[in-house]
Design an enzyme around this catalytic site. Structure first.
Site, PDB file in Angstrom:
ATOM      1  CG  HIS A 167      -7.777   8.410   0.156  1.00  0.00           C
ATOM      2  ND1 HIS A 167      -6.450   8.282  -0.237  1.00  0.00           N
ATOM      3  CD2 HIS A 167      -8.268   7.144   0.199  1.00  0.00           C
ATOM      4  CE1 HIS A 167      -6.167   7.006  -0.420  1.00  0.00           C
ATOM      5  NE2 HIS A 167      -7.237   6.296  -0.164  1.00  0.00           N
TER       6      HIS A 167
ATOM      7  CE  LYS B 289      -1.275   4.833  -1.593  1.00  0.00           C
ATOM      8  NZ  LYS B 289      -1.842   4.472  -0.285  1.00  0.00           N
TER       9      LYS B 289
ATOM     10  CG  ASP C 173      17.803  12.785 -10.897  1.00  0.00           C
ATOM     11  OD1 ASP C 173      17.784  11.770 -11.606  1.00  0.00           O
ATOM     12  OD2 ASP C 173      17.604  13.940 -11.347  1.00  0.00           O
TER      13      ASP C 173
ATOM     14  CG  ASP D  30      -0.238  17.252  22.810  1.00  0.00           C
ATOM     15  OD1 ASP D  30      -1.479  17.199  22.913  1.00  0.00           O
ATOM     16  OD2 ASP D  30       0.533  16.663  23.581  1.00  0.00           O
TER      17      ASP D  30
ATOM     18  CG  HIS E 161      -2.047   0.915   1.206  1.00  0.00           C
ATOM     19  ND1 HIS E 161      -2.199   1.929   2.133  1.00  0.00           N
ATOM     20  CD2 HIS E 161      -3.101   1.027   0.366  1.00  0.00           C
ATOM     21  CE1 HIS E 161      -3.299   2.610   1.877  1.00  0.00           C
ATOM     22  NE2 HIS E 161      -3.858   2.089   0.807  1.00  0.00           N
TER      23      HIS E 161
ATOM     24  CE  LYS F  89      -4.170   6.771   2.624  1.00  0.00           C
ATOM     25  NZ  LYS F  89      -5.524   6.326   2.756  1.00  0.00           N
TER      26      LYS F  89
END
Length: 398
Positions: free
Chosen positions: A316, A146, A151, A323, A144, A318
């Site tokens: 979507h 990404k 370079d 704090d 999952h 995440k």
């Protein structure tokens, strides 16, 4: 006839359950997580796919030596085809290009597109291909992550994939709200290491010691740390984050299906007067994921949490804010699939200026959300109750 059909269905379900349990047990014995120390990097937060991919594609255009890309999803729409054409163009110009796409997430990629990539000398592979002996388990365990490294000096990670919906051109899930990071500075070498490790896992080509992919990187000013998990350890990482909270925890996630220990950590935080806010989408992109969260929300609402449903498109994100001292952005959802099945990568951010940027974005998320009232989830509803019962059964796979 009915009894025979029922027996066949029960046999298949029993096989799937045994296959899953044995496959997961074997995986946990073999699972290894890469650990990295805190780094000093330069971080840019993107919450718009249009702005992210404008920057992302520009950096690919400018690549001189190597482009390493891992996505969970690449689709077969015009945006995806343009992305693949750009990779072909760079490979044909002499830049080393590697593209890794999850087998399930990349199921819409056409055979023709893959053949064209390879003809242009793009190194391509699907990740986490289905393998015996645990066929069902191997279909459930997904890469999952990404990750992009250009370079060896510029990196990206976060929640966006490749497809028209991610640039606000989807028919239903529009606009798309997500969080993604651009990384420069010394942290990029860690992203490179993770990509090359995943590449080796799926292709058996070991490039991890290649000096050309690890140029000298000057430390920047923002403290961060990458957390790499492969179906283990993420639960304890998130619990420890929540336990550090003194004032506030804000969680942005498309799916809220925590394990019992992680759920208890949130309840414990509320018990010590930490404000807990959970932001989830109002619209859903998968069956039952919305209903799977309701039994947790009822308890949290009684404990004093705020549950917000995002109204302006699909949420979507995440992201977790602790704090004003720590923030987590990455690929892992707040659900059992990310905790115990998927390979994920998250970035813990300790830099105050970057955390302030995230706080401003979260304030926008909350302003564009509506709170869920406890009575809304407690009022009698036969259809909702039936969906919740089904969701409870299938929650490990949601």
């Amino acid at each position: 006839m009915f009894s025979t059909l029922f027996s066949i269905i029960m046999l298949i379900l029993t096989w799937c359950w045994i296959d899953f349990k044995l496959g997961h047990k074997k995986h946990l014995k073999q699972a290894t997580n890469i650990t990295f120390p805190p780094r000093k990097s330069e971080l840019t937060v993107f919450t718009s796919g249009e702005i992210l991919f404008e920057d992302f594609l520009k950096e690919i255009e400018l690549a001189q030596d190597s482009i390493h890309i891992l996505f969970y999803i690449v689709t077969d729409d015009q945006f995806s085809r343009d992305f693949l054409k750009l990779l072909q163009k760079k490979a044909e110009s002499g830049v080393e290009v590697r593209l890794l796409v999850d087998l399930i997430g990349g199921k819409k990629m056409s055979r023709q597109s893959i053949q064209e990539l390879k003809r242009s000398k793009v190194h391509f592979s699907f990740s986490f291909q289905t393998k015996p002996p645990f066929l069902f388990y191997s279909t459930q365990r997904r890469n999952h992550r990404k990750i992009t490294v250009i370079d060896g000096r510029i990196g990206y990670l976060g929640g966006f994939n490749v497809g028209k919906e991610y640039i606000n051109q989807g028919e239903k899930l529009n606009p798309w709200r997500d969080y993604h990071l651009k990384v420069t500075g010394e942290g990029v070498k860690d992203l490179q290491e993770v990509f090359l490790t995943d590449w080796f896992h799926d292709t058996k080509e070991d490039l991890r010691g290649t000096p050309a992919y690890f140029p000298h990187l000057v430390p920047a000013s923002q403290a961060q740390e990458f957390i790499v998990t492969n179906g283990s350890d993420l639960e304890q990482t998130l619990i420890k984050l929540i336990q550090k909270a003194n004032k506030e925890v804000i969680i942005g996630t498309p799916y809220f299906i925590p394990s019992q220990p992680l759920f208890q950590a949130l309840r414990d935080a509320l018990a010590r007067d930490v404000a807990v806010t959970v932001i989830v989408p109002d619209m859903s992109d998968h069956a039952l994921v919305k209903e799977a969260s309701f039994r947790y929300f009822r308890v949290l609402l009684k404990d004093g949490a705020s549950i917000m449903q995002f109204q302006r498109g699909f949420y979507h994100s995440k992201v977790i804010l602790i704090d004003d001292t720590m923030c987590d952005i990455g690929t892992a959802n707040f659900d059992k699939r990310s905790l115990f099945l998927n390979s994920e990568i998250n970035c813990l951010i300790y830099d105050r200026s970057c955390i302030e940027d995230v706080k401003r974005e979260l304030a926008i998320d909350i302003a564009e959300s509506k709170p869920i009232a406890e009575k809304t989830l407690s009022s009698p509803n036969i259809i909702r109750s039936a969906k919740e019962s089904l969701a409870a059964i299938f929650s490990p796979f949601l």
